[in-house]
Motif scaffolding. Structure first.
Motif, PDB file in Angstrom:
ATOM      1  N   LEU A  82       0.825  -1.211   0.000  1.00 20.33           N
ATOM      2  CA  LEU A  82       0.000   0.000   0.000  1.00 20.33           C
ATOM      3  C   LEU A  82       0.856   1.257   0.000  1.00 20.33           C
ATOM      4  O   LEU A  82       0.478   2.272  -0.596  1.00 20.33           O
ATOM      5  N   LEU A  99       0.356   4.101  -3.163  1.00 19.40           N
ATOM      6  CA  LEU A  99      -0.070   5.488  -2.970  1.00 19.40           C
ATOM      7  C   LEU A  99       0.669   6.466  -3.888  1.00 19.40           C
ATOM      8  O   LEU A  99       0.020   7.257  -4.591  1.00 19.40           O
ATOM      9  N   TYR A 130      -6.216   5.568  -5.599  1.00 19.91           N
ATOM     10  CA  TYR A 130      -6.016   6.327  -4.362  1.00 19.91           C
ATOM     11  C   TYR A 130      -7.087   5.978  -3.332  1.00 19.91           C
ATOM     12  O   TYR A 130      -6.787   5.751  -2.157  1.00 19.91           O
ATOM     13  N   ALA A 131      -8.335   5.911  -3.767  1.00 19.14           N
ATOM     14  CA  ALA A 131      -9.435   5.583  -2.855  1.00 19.14           C
ATOM     15  C   ALA A 131      -9.296   4.160  -2.328  1.00 19.14           C
ATOM     16  O   ALA A 131      -9.505   3.908  -1.131  1.00 19.14           O
ATOM     17  N   THR A 173      -6.528   2.440  -2.053  1.00 16.88           N
ATOM     18  CA  THR A 173      -5.369   2.406  -1.172  1.00 16.88           C
ATOM     19  C   THR A 173      -5.712   2.968   0.206  1.00 16.88           C
ATOM     20  O   THR A 173      -5.328   2.397   1.230  1.00 16.88           O
ATOM     21  N   CYS A 174      -6.439   4.060   0.241  1.00 19.92           N
ATOM     22  CA  CYS A 174      -6.833   4.649   1.528  1.00 19.92           C
ATOM     23  C   CYS A 174      -7.776   3.725   2.300  1.00 19.92           C
ATOM     24  O   CYS A 174      -7.627   3.541   3.513  1.00 19.92           O
ATOM     25  N   ALA A 175      -8.742   3.111   1.612  1.00 22.00           N
ATOM     26  CA  ALA A 175      -9.677   2.203   2.273  1.00 22.00           C
ATOM     27  C   ALA A 175      -8.959   0.959   2.793  1.00 22.00           C
ATOM     28  O   ALA A 175      -9.208   0.503   3.920  1.00 22.00           O
ATOM     29  N   SER A 226      -5.805   0.764   3.588  1.00 24.33           N
ATOM     30  CA  SER A 226      -4.935   1.176   4.694  1.00 24.33           C
ATOM     31  C   SER A 226      -5.730   1.299   5.989  1.00 24.33           C
ATOM     32  O   SER A 226      -5.255   0.892   7.059  1.00 24.33           O
ATOM     33  N   ALA A 227      -6.927   1.843   5.904  1.00 23.61           N
ATOM     34  CA  ALA A 227      -7.767   1.966   7.092  1.00 23.61           C
ATOM     35  C   ALA A 227      -8.167   0.579   7.613  1.00 23.61           C
ATOM     36  O   ALA A 227      -8.130   0.327   8.828  1.00 23.61           O
TER      37      ALA A 227
END
Length: 80
Positions: A21, A25, A44-45, A47-49, A51-52
């Motif tokens: 991840l 990014l 990007y979305a 990757t952020c989801a 990561s969370a």
């Protein structure tokens, strides 16, 4: 007797996913800058989801007693 502890496969997988991840990014940012807006923003979305979700799963694993030896914390009465 020396007891060697190996890391769990799940712990290793979470680490490798985290590294992936971190690579994805900047790739997403480069895609947006290159003009591939939709694909870059989607990456990007995602990757952020991911990561969370990875952060929440990691925090959950810290609370489970099975993974206590990797935290470095020993409770009284347990064999570490």
């Amino acid at each position: 007797m020396l007891q060697i502890q190996t890391r769990s496969r799940l712990v290793n997988t979470l680490g490798y996913l985290g590294i992936t991840l971190l690579v994805a990014l900047p790739l997403a940012i480069l895609m947006v800058r290159a003009g591939h807006w939709q694909q870059g923003l989607l990456l990007y979305a995602l990757t952020c989801a991911a990561s969370a979700a990875l952060l929440l799963l990691g925090l959950l694993l810290l609370l489970l007693p099975r993974y206590r030896p990797w935290r470095g914390i020993c409770c009284p009465g347990t064999c570490c």
